[in-house]
Design a protein around this motif. Sequence first.
Motif, short mmCIF file in Angstrom:
data_model
loop_
_atom_site.label_atom_id
_atom_site.label_comp_id
_atom_site.label_asym_id
_atom_site.label_seq_id
_atom_site.Cartn_x
_atom_site.Cartn_y
_atom_site.Cartn_z
N GLU A 565 0.86 -1.19 0.00
CA GLU A 565 0.00 0.00 0.00
C GLU A 565 0.90 1.24 0.00
O GLU A 565 1.92 1.27 0.68
CB GLU A 565 -0.87 0.03 1.26
CG GLU A 565 -2.07 -0.89 1.21
CD GLU A 565 -3.13 -0.44 0.19
OE1 GLU A 565 -3.66 0.67 0.31
OE2 GLU A 565 -3.43 -1.24 -0.72
N SER A 613 -0.22 -4.66 -0.46
CA SER A 613 -1.16 -3.96 -1.33
C SER A 613 -2.54 -4.61 -1.24
O SER A 613 -2.65 -5.83 -1.13
CB SER A 613 -0.66 -4.01 -2.77
OG SER A 613 -1.69 -3.64 -3.65
N ARG A 614 -3.58 -3.79 -1.32
CA ARG A 614 -4.95 -4.33 -1.34
C ARG A 614 -5.15 -5.27 -2.54
O ARG A 614 -5.98 -6.14 -2.52
CB ARG A 614 -5.97 -3.19 -1.37
CG ARG A 614 -6.01 -2.40 -2.64
CD ARG A 614 -6.85 -1.15 -2.50
NE ARG A 614 -6.18 -0.17 -1.65
CZ ARG A 614 -6.75 0.97 -1.26
NH1 ARG A 614 -7.96 1.26 -1.64
NH2 ARG A 614 -6.08 1.81 -0.50
N GLU A 618 -6.57 -9.08 -2.56
CA GLU A 618 -7.67 -9.55 -3.41
C GLU A 618 -7.36 -10.93 -4.00
O GLU A 618 -8.26 -11.63 -4.45
CB GLU A 618 -7.94 -8.54 -4.54
CG GLU A 618 -8.63 -7.28 -4.03
CD GLU A 618 -8.59 -6.11 -5.00
OE1 GLU A 618 -9.09 -5.03 -4.63
OE2 GLU A 618 -8.08 -6.27 -6.13
#
Length: 626
Positions: A565, A613-614, A618
């Motif tokens: 992120e 990181s998102r 995912e």
Amino acid sequence: MIKKETNITKNAPKFNEAQTQAVEHNKGPMMVLAGPGSGKTLVITHRTKTLIEKYKVNPNKILVITFTKAAAQEMKERFGKLMGNQYVPVRFGTFHAVFFSILKHAYNYTANNIIRDSEKKKILQNIVNHLDLDLEDVNEFVSDMESEISLVKGEMISLDHYFPVNCAKDVFQKIYQKYNESLQRRNLIDFDDMLVYCYELLSQRPDILSLWQQQFSYILIDEFQDINKVQYDIIKMLAQPEDNLFIVGDDDQSIYRFRGAKPDIMLQFEKVYPNAKKVFLDINYRSTKCIVETAAMVIRNNKKRFPKNIRTNNQRGTEVAIQEFENVKRENEKVVELIREYQAKGVPLSQIAVLFRTNTQPRSLVSKFMEYNLPFQMKEQIPNIYEHWIAKNIIAYIQLAMGSRERGLFLQIANRPKRYLSRQVFDTQEVSFERLHTFYSDKKWMQERLEQFEYDLKALSKMSPYAAISYIRKAIDYDSYLTEYAEYKHIKADDLYEILDELMELAKPFSNYKEWFSHIEDYAKELEEQSSKKREKDPDAVNFVTMHGSKGLEYDIVFILDANEGVVPHQKAVLEEDLEEERRMFYVAMTRAKKELFIFFAKERLSKEVTMSRFVAEIIDTNVTI
């Protein structure tokens, strides 16, 4: 896979159902949604051939538009091979080349009327210098102005309604107006003017528009998702009245919003052309099943897109490797270790790519590659961090601590932070503290400041580079200077601190200044060498590429680094549309891989804790240990 497609074009091609529909399309508008590795170049070249051979279209009346000169050349060559290398007068070109040819006929322009990049920079630098703005880095500001001027022209935005990002509104308006006046005086146009002038010409002269409409009866556009407003407006005019407009692209790969590209144009295409046919090229011939399925897990989270089910008939392959590291140093070591293993197995280094979100990220990896003498090449120029004005300030402090008394070094840092030292006092090439004390002999408080300045330089003289940067930041309070500067410039102080964090990280391995300065010199030479290597044809070296720069490329093995992120998505991405673009960029990066994909991220970056990181979240179940 490209080799597979090339073989197909030599023999009787076997198209899948969607490709056949696209290739056989005759009249009217059609939108071809082409997923990664789905053979869009194959479709464009074969559809062009079909128009000529099956539908008896005069090749002179066919226009194929791409976004880059290299892509236009490659398309032309592929088409030439397809036609048995005989001359067929189909027009292949970029938007700029096509629109300039229209202007050439109307206004007798020649190539001499197009401003060169170097001249453009010079004009803007002169304008900026005359405005006497308080800038730390003129070159960076000039680049920002170039981008903003281009955006205003490409979007045809009224100056009154444009709010600049990098300076005050009145300052931008002055720069914009003076820049355009300068072009007019020299009878020059820039690349954005080509589009604007072409739009104005065709809008105001229906007779000229009619001639070009007859000239280009069939228009095919590659990478349509990257089109901007003015390009689209011109194309719509040229395609009338028959609207034989064949657009090929992928809304999921639209990653150039900063250049004015609008994915919405593609998403709204069917509203503008209600009778348009639509076909999905949804079979990926490039990547393994694992890579295709994993990439789909990310991109499906975007809301503004055409829903797709990209699939592949390729083998499953190895699972996408997702790995967390204690810090960036460990991450870099793992990359080097794996690449050396591939090298030992005989894998060509040119088939390996390391992808980054920005061109500043690879700096520490460059040092690691230099240490192991691993060959690499950079698609884009990596800015030399030691050339940044903040790094130059730090180096100036250290050079003074090492005994230099150059006037230029003092002028750089005398009031960073504020010591209220007058510029007048530095009136000789060599500066002595004795002279400074004499100048301020009647001001006790200035005497104290000078004593502290001398004490700080003495303290710095005995430190390691890492400790010195820390001392300059905290004890000398350089960070406070950056905070004030950021407030004055209306920018984020964190962006400036990050330069210092990175400098500290890079300085860690060096125990003294001599070693560090020697490394700085070698590093500059390496970047210079890399820059000249770009001219070499296919050297056997690992590719360092940004996510933006990777579009259209493919490699057997791909590493995506720093999937954290704040890096990807970038910390500046705040709005939903920004985040969707960042997700598309990550998707583009993932789909460059043919056989193996590694996604790495760290727990700590530049001495700060960071999270994955998102986009990685995912893909994986976050409760599972990586």
